[in-house]
Each structure stands twice: as structure tokens, then as C-alpha cells.
Design an enzyme around this catalytic site. Structure first.
Site, mmCIF file in Angstrom:
data_model
loop_
_atom_site.group_PDB
_atom_site.id
_atom_site.type_symbol
_atom_site.label_atom_id
_atom_site.label_comp_id
_atom_site.label_asym_id
_atom_site.label_seq_id
_atom_site.Cartn_x
_atom_site.Cartn_y
_atom_site.Cartn_z
ATOM 1 N N GLY A 1 16.355 -19.973 22.227
ATOM 2 C CA GLY A 1 16.858 -21.350 22.171
ATOM 3 C C GLY A 1 18.061 -21.567 23.077
ATOM 4 C CB SER B 1 9.280 -16.711 21.568
ATOM 5 O OG SER B 1 9.513 -18.046 21.322
ATOM 6 N NE ARG C 1 28.252 -24.414 10.472
ATOM 7 C CZ ARG C 1 27.567 -25.327 11.146
ATOM 8 N NH1 ARG C 1 27.496 -26.571 10.711
ATOM 9 N NH2 ARG C 1 26.975 -25.000 12.268
ATOM 10 C CB CYS D 1 29.481 -27.874 18.490
ATOM 11 S SG CYS D 1 28.260 -29.096 18.021
ATOM 12 C CB SER E 1 23.025 -29.423 25.323
ATOM 13 O OG SER E 1 24.385 -29.806 25.313
ATOM 14 N N GLY E 2 23.367 -30.545 22.145
ATOM 15 C CA GLY E 2 23.638 -30.221 20.740
ATOM 16 C C GLY E 2 22.391 -30.285 19.883
ATOM 17 C CE LYS F 1 25.599 -30.195 9.539
ATOM 18 N NZ LYS F 1 24.657 -30.114 10.676
ATOM 19 N NE ARG G 1 22.875 -36.090 19.729
ATOM 20 C CZ ARG G 1 23.368 -34.935 19.256
ATOM 21 N NH1 ARG G 1 24.207 -34.211 19.977
ATOM 22 N NH2 ARG G 1 23.023 -34.512 18.059
ATOM 23 C CG HIS H 1 29.738 -32.134 21.629
ATOM 24 N ND1 HIS H 1 28.577 -32.338 22.335
ATOM 25 C CD2 HIS H 1 29.352 -31.687 20.393
ATOM 26 C CE1 HIS H 1 27.530 -32.014 21.574
ATOM 27 N NE2 HIS H 1 27.983 -31.619 20.395
ATOM 28 C CG ASN I 1 27.543 -29.196 23.546
ATOM 29 O OD1 ASN I 1 27.826 -29.394 24.734
ATOM 30 N ND2 ASN I 1 26.306 -29.252 23.090
HETATM 31 P P1 NAP Z 1 16.593 -24.670 20.095
HETATM 32 O O1 NAP Z 1 16.908 -24.712 21.539
HETATM 33 O O2 NAP Z 1 15.572 -25.608 19.558
HETATM 34 O O3 NAP Z 1 16.185 -23.156 19.692
HETATM 35 C C1 NAP Z 1 15.751 -22.815 18.410
HETATM 36 C C2 NAP Z 1 15.614 -21.301 18.293
HETATM 37 O O4 NAP Z 1 15.285 -20.959 16.956
HETATM 38 C C3 NAP Z 1 14.504 -20.736 19.183
HETATM 39 O O5 NAP Z 1 14.870 -19.452 19.603
HETATM 40 C C4 NAP Z 1 13.339 -20.664 18.216
HETATM 41 O O6 NAP Z 1 12.365 -19.722 18.586
HETATM 42 C C5 NAP Z 1 14.067 -20.197 16.979
HETATM 43 N N1 NAP Z 1 13.282 -20.473 15.778
HETATM 44 C C6 NAP Z 1 12.904 -21.672 15.304
HETATM 45 N N2 NAP Z 1 12.155 -21.514 14.184
HETATM 46 C C7 NAP Z 1 12.062 -20.181 13.966
HETATM 47 C C8 NAP Z 1 11.411 -19.379 12.997
HETATM 48 N N3 NAP Z 1 10.711 -19.918 11.990
HETATM 49 N N4 NAP Z 1 11.540 -18.029 13.079
HETATM 50 C C9 NAP Z 1 12.262 -17.477 14.074
HETATM 51 N N5 NAP Z 1 12.885 -18.185 15.034
HETATM 52 C C10 NAP Z 1 12.785 -19.517 14.978
HETATM 53 O O7 NAP Z 1 17.898 -24.947 19.223
HETATM 54 P P2 NAP Z 1 19.424 -24.543 19.517
HETATM 55 O O8 NAP Z 1 20.121 -25.690 20.122
HETATM 56 O O9 NAP Z 1 19.471 -23.214 20.195
HETATM 57 O O10 NAP Z 1 19.985 -24.437 18.040
HETATM 58 C C11 NAP Z 1 19.527 -23.474 17.132
HETATM 59 C C12 NAP Z 1 20.315 -23.570 15.853
HETATM 60 O O11 NAP Z 1 21.679 -23.213 16.126
HETATM 61 C C13 NAP Z 1 20.399 -24.990 15.258
HETATM 62 O O12 NAP Z 1 19.292 -25.265 14.416
HETATM 63 C C14 NAP Z 1 21.688 -24.948 14.505
HETATM 64 O O13 NAP Z 1 21.502 -24.404 13.212
HETATM 65 C C15 NAP Z 1 22.538 -24.006 15.342
HETATM 66 N N6 NAP Z 1 23.427 -24.772 16.233
HETATM 67 C C16 NAP Z 1 24.708 -24.787 15.916
HETATM 68 C C17 NAP Z 1 25.580 -25.475 16.699
HETATM 69 C C18 NAP Z 1 26.986 -25.542 16.272
HETATM 70 O O14 NAP Z 1 27.454 -26.636 16.140
HETATM 71 N N7 NAP Z 1 27.669 -24.427 16.068
HETATM 72 C C19 NAP Z 1 25.182 -26.170 17.812
HETATM 73 C C20 NAP Z 1 23.847 -26.147 18.140
HETATM 74 C C21 NAP Z 1 22.981 -25.432 17.324
HETATM 75 P P3 NAP Z 1 11.043 -20.157 19.415
HETATM 76 O O15 NAP Z 1 11.493 -20.338 20.828
HETATM 77 O O16 NAP Z 1 10.139 -19.001 19.225
HETATM 78 O O17 NAP Z 1 10.539 -21.427 18.794
HETATM 79 O O1 3JN Z 2 24.156 -32.312 17.210
HETATM 80 C C1 3JN Z 2 25.033 -31.575 17.692
HETATM 81 O O2 3JN Z 2 25.687 -31.889 18.693
HETATM 82 C C2 3JN Z 2 25.332 -30.284 17.031
HETATM 83 C C3 3JN Z 2 24.197 -29.838 16.205
HETATM 84 C C4 3JN Z 2 24.281 -28.872 15.337
HETATM 85 C C5 3JN Z 2 23.156 -28.538 14.478
HETATM 86 C C6 3JN Z 2 21.869 -28.867 14.870
HETATM 87 C C7 3JN Z 2 20.804 -28.594 14.020
HETATM 88 C C8 3JN Z 2 21.001 -28.022 12.801
HETATM 89 C C9 3JN Z 2 23.384 -27.910 13.262
HETATM 90 C C10 3JN Z 2 24.757 -27.477 12.905
HETATM 91 O O3 3JN Z 2 25.263 -26.587 13.562
HETATM 92 O O4 3JN Z 2 25.357 -28.003 11.969
HETATM 93 C C11 3JN Z 2 22.296 -27.683 12.410
HETATM 94 C C12 3JN Z 2 22.470 -27.073 11.072
HETATM 95 O O5 3JN Z 2 22.520 -25.854 11.001
HETATM 96 O O6 3JN Z 2 22.523 -27.786 10.080
#
Ligand code: NAP
Ligand code: 3JN
Length: 353
Positions: A17, A45, A104, A133, A163-164, A217, A239, A246, A319
Site C-alpha cells: 500500500g 499480492s 489507538r 496523520c 494520498s491519505g 480522532k 479533503r 496535509h 502525511n
Molecule cells: P492502501 O494504499 O489502500 O494499501 C492497503 C494495504 O493493506 C495493501 O498493502 C493491501 O494489500 C493491504 N491489505 C488490505 N486488506 C488486507 C487483508 N485482508 N490482508 C492483508 N493485507 C491487506 O492504503 P494505505 O494508504 O497504505 O493505508 C493503509 C492503512 O494504514 C489504512 O487503512 C490506515 O489504517 C492506515 N493509515 C494510517 C494513516 C495515519 O494517519 N497514520 C494514514 C494513512 C493510512 P493488497 O495490495 O494485497 O490489497
Molecule cells: O484520510 C486521511 O488523510 C488519513 C486517513 C487515515 C486512515 C484511513 C483509513 C483508515 C485511518 C487512520 O489512520 O485513522 C484509518 C483507520 O485506521 O481507521
């Protein structure tokens, strides 16, 4: 890092991801001392390749057994995966740094921004929360001001990059812009409305109190990280059609008066902050400059003339880096530095899985 074990295996769950790829790049860029890195994602994947250092990692399917022999796991595969798999990782003796919302606010899990509350790591129980983020970049700027003048209230409005919402949202903005320039109807799949040339005052779902979950959050996480329930936070999260970075308009009220000059001096010395604040030269933080950088950029620092003790700030950060991957890697570095790569009670979270 002095306390690095001779053999250190690190797993990245969600490695394919937007955040996972950035985690791999950040581990490499900061020369994190892993002797082995395991890339995990969904069955979709499994078998695909990801670049890492001068080699390639073969992606494996994330399962309950993925963590045997793994010392540290960085999770970014969404909340459901974190809830399902993190307890099994801990049961295998692996410390988890989790990027989702799943753990969290759990009392057993510290929520850590290394510049703000590194001490919270000391008592960790195996799962460490990486905040949202928008919260991360805000608290990096707020903490030094809180220490100097005691913040009572925060009013924040965000301008969040697509990208978030993951790689699909980056692709959606690009495709909508292309289609519109070609006189074609843009398609909206990731967001409920068109994002190109638009702003959406909705991030995540609406809650019964009228706020969105992203807004709540920011409120709840800020209090937990700053360790001060007297700080009141109200947020509006929006957004905007920006790819990376961000931005936030942050208004604070403080118990003690701080001048803009004093605030600028305090922020100039603060860890992880870069002040970009010279209106005469039209210098202020912008997402195009913050993208790809590690720091939190602060500018437009000025006194709020509508109240006795108030300041306005404009806060911008990458972000995906400081908001997610970099903060998780910094937590990992701190775990090594403080010799905290251990699980006290491997069974603690199993009843939640
Ligand atoms: P993304 O680009 O859509 O990537 C999602 C990742 O999760 C991919 O590697 C996907 O694998 C994997 N995945 C989804 N379902 C799965 C499953 N059932 N088993 C194993 N792997 C699975 O999303 P992203 O932006 O990287 O964000 C991923 C997560 O990080 C979010 O849902 C959120 O919880 C967290 N996040 C946090 C912040 C923050 O604010 N700190 C910001 C952004 C995201 P595949 O490629 O195989 O589908
Ligand atoms: O939208 C953004 O800019 C940040 C997104 C964060 C996010 C996206 C999907 C699921 C989260 C998060 O980090 O809070 C989650 C989640 O884990 O709930």
C-alpha cells in the site's frame, strides 16, 4: 543503535500500500538495522515483488502465523487486519507498531509521537499506536507551545491530501483531472463526490454528534498524546485536491500570553519542526514543499486579535511520511534505543482477536 539485537527481523503488514511502500523506503533511507525484512499483504499480492535496498522482497500473504521469528511488525493494512492479526503477532513475541485506528484509544496501548511523548513507550505491552496523520503533525507543533504557555483550547481546520485515502484515491484524482480536460465525465468511486477542483468537508464517516470520525480522532488522540485532558479540541477535516501533504489552520488559546515572536522562537528550537514564516518574502509552508520531507513546517504565526491569549498557525507536513511511515519508523528506532523490543505478556491481547 546500541541495543540492536544481533539478528533483527522486521515485518511490514500492508507492504504493497501507499503507507507500506513508504515504510520500506523509510527503513532503507534511515538505515534501520534489520537483518531481515518480511513484506506482507493480502492473498491478492502474494508472490509479487517490492524493491528494497539493492534487492527485491517477495510479498507473502498475511496470516496468523506470519510473525513466528519476527521481532518487530509495522502494520498498515487497515483496522480490521490490525484487530485480527496484531494480537497473534504479540502472542508470537513480536512488538507491533500499528498505523490504524484499531488500538489507538486502548488503555493498554501507548499512542506515540517521538518528539512529543517518547516516555509513553516505556510501559508498552506489545502494541504501540501510531496516531492519525492529522493529529501527528498538529501535536508536533503544539507540544512546545503547550510547555511554554499551557494550551486550553484548539480550533483546527484541515486541508487533507488524497494520498491519505490510499493509492486508489491518488489514482482517482489524477483520472478525474485527465477526464475533465478531455471533456469526459469524471468518475467518483473512492469519495462520495468529485474531488477534482472541489473540497469535501467529510473525511471518514459521520458520527451521531455531527462530527466525522476523522474529526473525533483528532480531538481524542491529541488529549491522549499530550497527556492533558484539560485541552479542548474542535476539528473540521476537509479533503482537498492535493496529492501529497496535509495542511492545517490551527488556532490556540493559552493560559499564559505568548507573543508571535516568542512562539516563533520556541518553534524554531522545537524537535521535528521547521519554521517557514516570512510574509514579506511570501514564505509560508505549502504541501508542494513539504512532500517528501521529514519535518513539520509551521508558518503564518500571528496573534489572534479576537482574544486575550491566542495564536494562529499554519501547519503542513507530508502525511505519508511524518503522518504515517516516518513516525512508525521513529517509534521503532526509539524501541531499539531504549531497549524496549520485548513483550511482557504475550497473551494479553489474544481475547480481543
Ligand atoms: P492502501 O494504499 O489502500 O494499501 C492497503 C494495504 O493493506 C495493501 O498493502 C493491501 O494489500 C493491504 N491489505 C488490505 N486488506 C488486507 C487483508 N485482508 N490482508 C492483508 N493485507 C491487506 O492504503 P494505505 O494508504 O497504505 O493505508 C493503509 C492503512 O494504514 C489504512 O487503512 C490506515 O489504517 C492506515 N493509515 C494510517 C494513516 C495515519 O494517519 N497514520 C494514514 C494513512 C493510512 P493488497 O495490495 O494485497 O490489497
Ligand atoms: O484520510 C486521511 O488523510 C488519513 C486517513 C487515515 C486512515 C484511513 C483509513 C483508515 C485511518 C487512520 O489512520 O485513522 C484509518 C483507520 O485506521 O481507521
Amino acid at each position: 543503535m546500541n541495543n540492536t539485537p544481533a539478528e533483527l527481523t522486521v515485518a511490514v503488514a500492508g507492504a504493497t500500500g501507499a503507507v507500506g511502500r513508504s515504510m520500506l523506503k523509510t527503513l532503507e533511507a534511515r538505515a534501520f538495522p534489520a537483518s531481515r525484512v518480511v513484506a506482507l499483504a493480502s492473498s491478492r499480492s502474494a508472490g509479487s515483488k517490492l524493491p528494497f535496498k539493492d534487492t527485491e522482497l517477495t510479498v507473502r500473504e498475511l496470516t496468523r502465523n506470519s510473525f513466528d521469528g519476527v521481532d518487530l511488525a509495522l502494520f498498515s493494512a487497515g483496522g480490521e487486519c490490525s484487530r485480527d492479526f496484531a494480537p497473534h503477532a504479540v502472542a508470537a513475541g513480536c512488538v507491533v507498531v500499528d498505523n490504524s485506528n484499531a488500538w489507538r484509544m486502548d488503555e493498554r496501548c501507548p499512542l506515540v509521537v517521538p518528539e512529543v511523548n517518547p516516555q509513553a513507550l516505556e510501559e508498552h505491552n506489545g502494541i504501540i499506536g501510531n496516531p492519525n496523520c492529522s493529529t501527528i503533525q498538529m501535536v508536533v507543533a503544539l507540544k512546545p507551545l503547550h510547555d511554554a504557555a499551557s494550551i486550553t483550547r484548539v480550533v483546527v481546520s484541515t486541508y487533507q491530501a488524497v494520498s491519505g485515502s490510499g493509492q486508489k484515491a491518488v489514482d482517482e484524482l489524477e483520472s478525474q483531472v485527465r477526464r475533465m480536460f478531455n471533456m469526459q465525465e469524471p468518475e467518483a468511486k473512492v469519495y462520495p463526490h468529485r474531488i477534482a477542483f472541489n473540497c469535501l468537508p467529510q473525511i471518514d464517516v459521520f458520527m451521531p454528534n455531527g462530527y466525522t470520525r476523522e474529526e473525533m480522532k483528532m480531538t481524542l488522540e491529541t488529549v491522549k498524546i499530550m497527556g492533558d485532558p484539560s485541552i479542548k479540541v474542535t476539528a473540521t477535516t476537509v479533503r482537498v485536491p492535493v496529492f501529497y501533504g496535509h495542511s492545517e489552520s490551527v488556532n490556540i488559546e493559552t493560559r499564559k500570553k505568548l507573543s508571535a515572536k516568542e512562539a516563533r522562537a520556541i518553534l524554531s528550537r522545537a524537535p521535528g519542526v521547521q519554521v517557514a514564516d516570512n510574509p514579506e518574502l511570501k514564505i509560508y509552508p505549502m504541501p508542494i514543499d513539504a512532500a517528501g520531507e521529514y519535518e513539520v513546517f509551521v508558518g503564518r504565526i500571528r496573534e489572534d486579535e479576537s482574544i486575550a491569549n491566542g495564536l494562529n498557525l499554519w501547519v503542513v507536513a507530508d502525511n505519508i511520511l511524518k503522518g504515517a511511515a516516518l513516525n512508525a519508523v521513529q517509534i521503532s528506532e526509539l524501541l531499539l534505543e531504549k531497549n524496549l523490543l520485548r513483550v511482557k505478556n504475550p497473551r494479553l491481547f489474544l481475547q480481543d482477536a
